[in-house]
Design an enzyme around this catalytic site. Structure first.
Site, mmCIF file in Angstrom:
data_model
loop_
_atom_site.group_PDB
_atom_site.id
_atom_site.type_symbol
_atom_site.label_atom_id
_atom_site.label_comp_id
_atom_site.label_asym_id
_atom_site.label_seq_id
_atom_site.Cartn_x
_atom_site.Cartn_y
_atom_site.Cartn_z
ATOM 1 N N HIS A 136 0.829 -1.208 0.000
ATOM 2 C CA HIS A 136 0.000 0.000 0.000
ATOM 3 C C HIS A 136 0.860 1.253 0.000
ATOM 4 O O HIS A 136 1.823 1.361 0.739
ATOM 5 C CB HIS A 136 -0.909 0.020 1.226
ATOM 6 N N CYS A 178 0.724 2.067 -5.849
ATOM 7 C CA CYS A 178 -0.076 2.961 -6.692
ATOM 8 C C CYS A 178 0.480 4.373 -6.669
ATOM 9 O O CYS A 178 1.151 4.796 -5.740
ATOM 10 C CB CYS A 178 -1.540 2.949 -6.270
ATOM 11 N N ARG A 196 0.596 2.940 -11.676
ATOM 12 C CA ARG A 196 1.443 2.176 -10.768
ATOM 13 C C ARG A 196 2.868 2.730 -10.801
ATOM 14 O O ARG A 196 3.352 3.151 -11.852
ATOM 15 C CB ARG A 196 1.471 0.699 -11.175
#
Lengths: 297, 58
Positions: A196, A265, A274
């Site tokens: 994340h 991301c 990305r």
């Protein structure tokens, strides 16, 4: 209507004979014949006594209810008040969601990731043992710890990139789809990871600051594997699976080797593109020989 | 809506205030524990993999 009716009352009053003998229009004549009250400045109007409103019986509660009924708002007021309160509520819930995303998910994920990392290290200290095949790990099972000393990152690595099973627990996911990527102890291949950028522990928040020469250390049950960052792709399509292939497309690597790929991301707080970081292995050090230099700095 | 709830809470003003506080905290807990984790995957905020969101389905 006759002319007698329109005559001033004094005249009618005076001619009593007509009233008795005539009798043509008794009702009208009777009204006309009424004596007027004497005009007198000294008289005053009597105060009228209003009828006392009927008080509800049954004590104070009943009276209170009746009073409330009396001052009840109209339908328009009630509806617009309800709508306003609904909007305010929706706004507050949205703010709460932002707080949940930016703060609470990190609290939870850090706790879970910390627990996973320390239980891994406990198991390793107790057992030691050899590294297993990539297929030996079930999805969501932690098998390694990643260190990025420059970013002060320490996070467990688990098999699979499922959000619920791995990523949302603050762990870094090892790609098992669209194809199984290599393990650090494999003779060659690409050790591809996802993490994340924001929320849920955000282990890869600042990977955009990594540049050539920065170290990434992966600790497993048997060894420390040290990688060196070689290049970075700041923005690519989410469908660009080539970046995690054994020889990553666009990384500059010419032939097979022992590589690492980090994906997350970008830009922050979105999922539009990305961000990719590539590195190659520079050192493999058994646990028995202690931590690598990159972790001691 | 809120005035209606306030009117229907039992007790005097202090008891009502305390009850409201407990109610609010309970609702926040329900949101954080159940509603937001449920709603989160439905919103396109946090896809980090390059398999084009395939992992989300799991």
């Amino acid at each position: 209507m006759t002319t007698e009716d329109l005559r001033p009352p004094q005249v009618a009053y005076g001619s009593g004979a007509f009233y008795v003998s005539g009798g043509t229009a008794p009702s009208a004549s009777r009204v006309v014949a009424q004596p007027l009250p004497p005009e007198d400045d000294a008289t005053m109007r009597l105060r009228r006594i209003e009828a006392v409103p009927v008080r509800p019986s049954g004590g104070r509660a009943e009276r209170r209810r009746a009073a409330r009924r009396a001052r009840r708002d109209g339908l328009g007021v009630v509806l617009s008040r309800f709508t306003g309160e609904l909007f305010i509520t929706v706004g507050v819930v949205m703010l709460l969601f932002v707080a949940y995303q930016l703060w609470w998910t990190n609290v939870i994920a850090h706790r879970q990731a910390h627990g996973a990392a320390s239980s891994l290290q406990h198991a390793w200290d107790a057992g030691g043992g050899k590294d297993r095949d990539a297929g030996a790990f079930s999805p969501g099972q932690g098998f390694a710890i990643i260190y990025i000393p420059k970013l002060d990152v320490k996070a467990p690595i688990a098999e699979g990139t499922g959000k619920h099973q791995v990523l949302d627990k603050g762990m870094v996911g090892h790609y098992s789809r669209p194809f199984k990527s290599a393990m650090p102890w494999d003779k060659q291949g690409n050790f591809a990871l996802a993490g994340h950028r924001n929320t849920h522990g955000e282990p890869f928040r600042y990977v955009n600051r990594l540049g050539p020469g920065d170290k990434i250390v992966v600790e497993t049950g048997s060894a420390f594997y040290t990688y060196e960052v070689t290049s970075r792709l700041d923005q690519t399509s989410p469908a660009n699976v080539g970046v995690i292939q054994p020889v990553p497309v666009g990384s500059g690597f010419a032939g097979p080797g022992r590589y690492i790929t980090l994906t997350t991301c970008t830009p922050e707080f979105t999922s539009t593109y990305r961000l990719i970081v590539w590195g190659k292995m520079v050192d493999e050090r058994p646990r028995s020989k202690g931590k690598p230099d990159a972790l001691l700095e | 809506m809120y005035a209606w709830i306030w009117r229907h809470l039992p007790g005097n003003a202090w008891v009502k205030a305390l009850t409201s506080l407990v109610l609010v905290l309970g609702i926040v807990y329900l949101l954080f524990q159940y509603v937001f984790p449920w709603a989160e995957p439905l919103l396109p905020f946090n896809d980090v993999t390059v398999d084009n969101g395939m992992a989300v389905a799991r």
